[in-house]
Design a protein around this motif. Structure first.
Motif, mmCIF file in Angstrom:
data_model
loop_
_atom_site.group_PDB
_atom_site.id
_atom_site.type_symbol
_atom_site.label_atom_id
_atom_site.label_comp_id
_atom_site.label_asym_id
_atom_site.label_seq_id
_atom_site.Cartn_x
_atom_site.Cartn_y
_atom_site.Cartn_z
ATOM 1 N N ALA A 251 0.833 -1.200 0.000
ATOM 2 C CA ALA A 251 0.000 0.000 0.000
ATOM 3 C C ALA A 251 0.866 1.248 0.000
ATOM 4 O O ALA A 251 1.982 1.259 0.538
ATOM 5 N N GLU A 252 0.334 2.302 -0.609
ATOM 6 C CA GLU A 252 1.094 3.550 -0.723
ATOM 7 C C GLU A 252 1.336 4.194 0.634
ATOM 8 O O GLU A 252 2.380 4.772 0.881
ATOM 9 N N PHE A 253 0.355 4.096 1.520
ATOM 10 C CA PHE A 253 0.471 4.717 2.838
ATOM 11 C C PHE A 253 0.854 3.682 3.880
ATOM 12 O O PHE A 253 0.093 3.358 4.780
ATOM 13 N N THR A 254 2.052 3.162 3.739
ATOM 14 C CA THR A 254 2.615 2.224 4.700
ATOM 15 C C THR A 254 3.711 2.949 5.465
ATOM 16 O O THR A 254 4.582 3.563 4.866
ATOM 17 N N SER A 255 3.638 2.887 6.795
ATOM 18 C CA SER A 255 4.654 3.575 7.591
ATOM 19 C C SER A 255 5.233 2.633 8.637
ATOM 20 O O SER A 255 4.570 1.706 9.100
ATOM 21 N N VAL A 256 6.460 2.891 8.995
ATOM 22 C CA VAL A 256 7.149 2.121 10.020
ATOM 23 C C VAL A 256 6.907 2.826 11.345
ATOM 24 O O VAL A 256 7.345 3.950 11.551
ATOM 25 N N GLU B 193 -7.760 -6.345 3.648
ATOM 26 C CA GLU B 193 -7.158 -6.967 2.473
ATOM 27 C C GLU B 193 -5.883 -6.229 2.063
ATOM 28 O O GLU B 193 -4.866 -6.835 1.727
ATOM 29 N N ALA B 194 -5.923 -4.901 2.113
ATOM 30 C CA ALA B 194 -4.734 -4.112 1.793
ATOM 31 C C ALA B 194 -3.620 -4.400 2.789
ATOM 32 O O ALA B 194 -2.441 -4.475 2.411
ATOM 33 N N GLN B 195 -3.964 -4.580 4.059
ATOM 34 C CA GLN B 195 -2.966 -4.890 5.074
ATOM 35 C C GLN B 195 -2.330 -6.245 4.819
ATOM 36 O O GLN B 195 -1.107 -6.396 4.902
ATOM 37 N N LYS B 196 -3.150 -7.254 4.490
ATOM 38 C CA LYS B 196 -2.618 -8.592 4.215
ATOM 39 C C LYS B 196 -1.727 -8.588 2.976
ATOM 40 O O LYS B 196 -0.653 -9.203 2.963
#
Length: 123
Positions: free
Chosen positions: A33-38, A61-64
């Motif tokens: 996903a585009e908005f993935t952050s650590v 679903e996007a998280q998986k």
């Protein structure tokens, strides 16, 4: 539970910063996903393993899909970390989904609903 040393804390923050940069600019996997952050990083004291807690904006679903994409890209991410960080060992990364932000938003929404209900009762 052991308290982190200053060295370990600095390594954690540096690895988190570099992982964020790699996720932001380096990965071309459409599953991620585009908005993935650590959110946080925990590197073991022996620098062999690393737990990276990530937050994904989107549905389940996007998280998986993002976790699957990150798992497939672990080798590339580890190689990029080794290139940018000067560590004795480059840690093996394990990505863990952090849902604390979603939990906080849900709790805030519940609190707002309760306070709105009390305000309507008072009127």
């Amino acid at each position: 539970m052991r308290k982190n040393s200053i060295k370990n804390t600095r390594i954690n923050s540096e690895v988190q910063h570099e992982l964020s940069n790699i996720l932001r600019r380096g990965l071309k996997d459409p599953r991620i996903a585009e908005f993935t952050s650590v959110v946080a990083v925990e590197v073991a004291p022996d620098l062999k393993t690393c737990k990276a807690y990530i937050s994904v904006l989107g549905d389940e679903e996007a998280q998986k899909d993002t976790l699957k994409g990150l798992k497939n890209a672990e080798g590339y991410i580890r190689r990029e970390l080794a290139r940018t960080l000067n560590l004795r060992n480059t840690p093996e990364i394990r990505f863990i989904l952090d849902q604390s932000i979603e939990y906080g938003v849900a709790m805030s929404k519940m609190i707002d609903d309760v306070t709105r209900g009390q305000n309507q009762e008072d009127e």
